[in-house]
Design an enzyme around this catalytic site. Sequence first.
Site, PDB file in Angstrom:
ATOM      1  N   SER A 134      -5.171  17.439 -14.848  1.00 23.77           N
ATOM      2  CA  SER A 134      -4.242  17.841 -13.788  1.00 23.77           C
ATOM      3  C   SER A 134      -3.873  16.610 -12.981  1.00 23.77           C
ATOM      4  O   SER A 134      -4.635  15.640 -12.929  1.00 23.77           O
ATOM      5  CB  SER A 134      -4.919  18.874 -12.876  1.00 23.77           C
ATOM      6  OG  SER A 134      -4.177  19.090 -11.694  1.00 23.77           O
ATOM      7  N   TYR A 147     -11.963  23.043  -8.319  1.00 26.95           N
ATOM      8  CA  TYR A 147     -10.999  22.834  -9.396  1.00 26.95           C
ATOM      9  C   TYR A 147     -10.695  21.343  -9.552  1.00 26.95           C
ATOM     10  O   TYR A 147     -10.715  20.801 -10.670  1.00 26.95           O
ATOM     11  CB  TYR A 147      -9.720  23.606  -9.102  1.00 26.95           C
ATOM     12  CG  TYR A 147      -8.646  23.438 -10.152  1.00 26.95           C
ATOM     13  CD1 TYR A 147      -8.648  24.213 -11.303  1.00 26.95           C
ATOM     14  CD2 TYR A 147      -7.624  22.500  -9.987  1.00 26.95           C
ATOM     15  CE1 TYR A 147      -7.668  24.060 -12.278  1.00 26.95           C
ATOM     16  CE2 TYR A 147      -6.646  22.344 -10.953  1.00 26.95           C
ATOM     17  CZ  TYR A 147      -6.668  23.129 -12.096  1.00 26.95           C
ATOM     18  OH  TYR A 147      -5.705  22.969 -13.061  1.00 26.95           O
TER      19      TYR A 147
END
Length: 239
Positions: A134, A147
């Site tokens: 990400s 996350y």
Amino acid sequence: MDVRGKLALVTGGSDGIGREIALQLQAAGAQVIVTGRSAEKLQAMAALGFGTIAGDLSTPAGVDAVVDGVAGRPLALLVNNAGVGSEYELDDPASLASAEACIRTNLDAPVALCTRLLPTLRAQPEAAIVNVTSGLAIAPRAGGSIYCATKAGLRSYTQAIRHLLKDSNVRVIEALPPVVETNMTAARAGKKMSAHDCAAEIVHGIRTGKREVNAGMVKLLQFVNSISPALARRIMIQF
């Protein structure tokens, strides 16, 4: 990598970015197996000609199911795409269960699959591992601490194993999506990249031999980070 005729495994491939990656790999001539947790979504993928494996990658049994599902088959492309968010709250011990599930799915499972499937990948003339991290692996946001930590960990792991495999037939690719329009981001406002467009950049990177695929706005984040990591962190922490 010429994906025509090659066997690919896409985790989390029945929805979101993973589904689009699977569709585009199939369109390019690959044979594709997808994993997922939803029987209904897997059935829909099977109807489109995909192999399917049911398994929750937050559990050891789910990882075992995936490994067993490709055992004895000439796997050449592993796409570790499956990922979940976390409802972790710093002052709420009860939310640790959500944090643990996120860590197991986003970090532990890709490490396990890379390790356990590497002998099969090594046995092919040409192979690749794609770990989907990400933009938040570069600089975190406060609202997604667990996350972000899992994606930063996977980014570091990816860079390390790329070096370890540099003289082998297994290429290691990191894909860094921005905020993408998926079920996981449905509650978030603001501009989002389409799953189709994000997957298109990732698949193009696989086919053209890139080591790192910075999709969409992550290109800008990488540019800012190259000039000033501190500035990138200041921008992203409140994102």
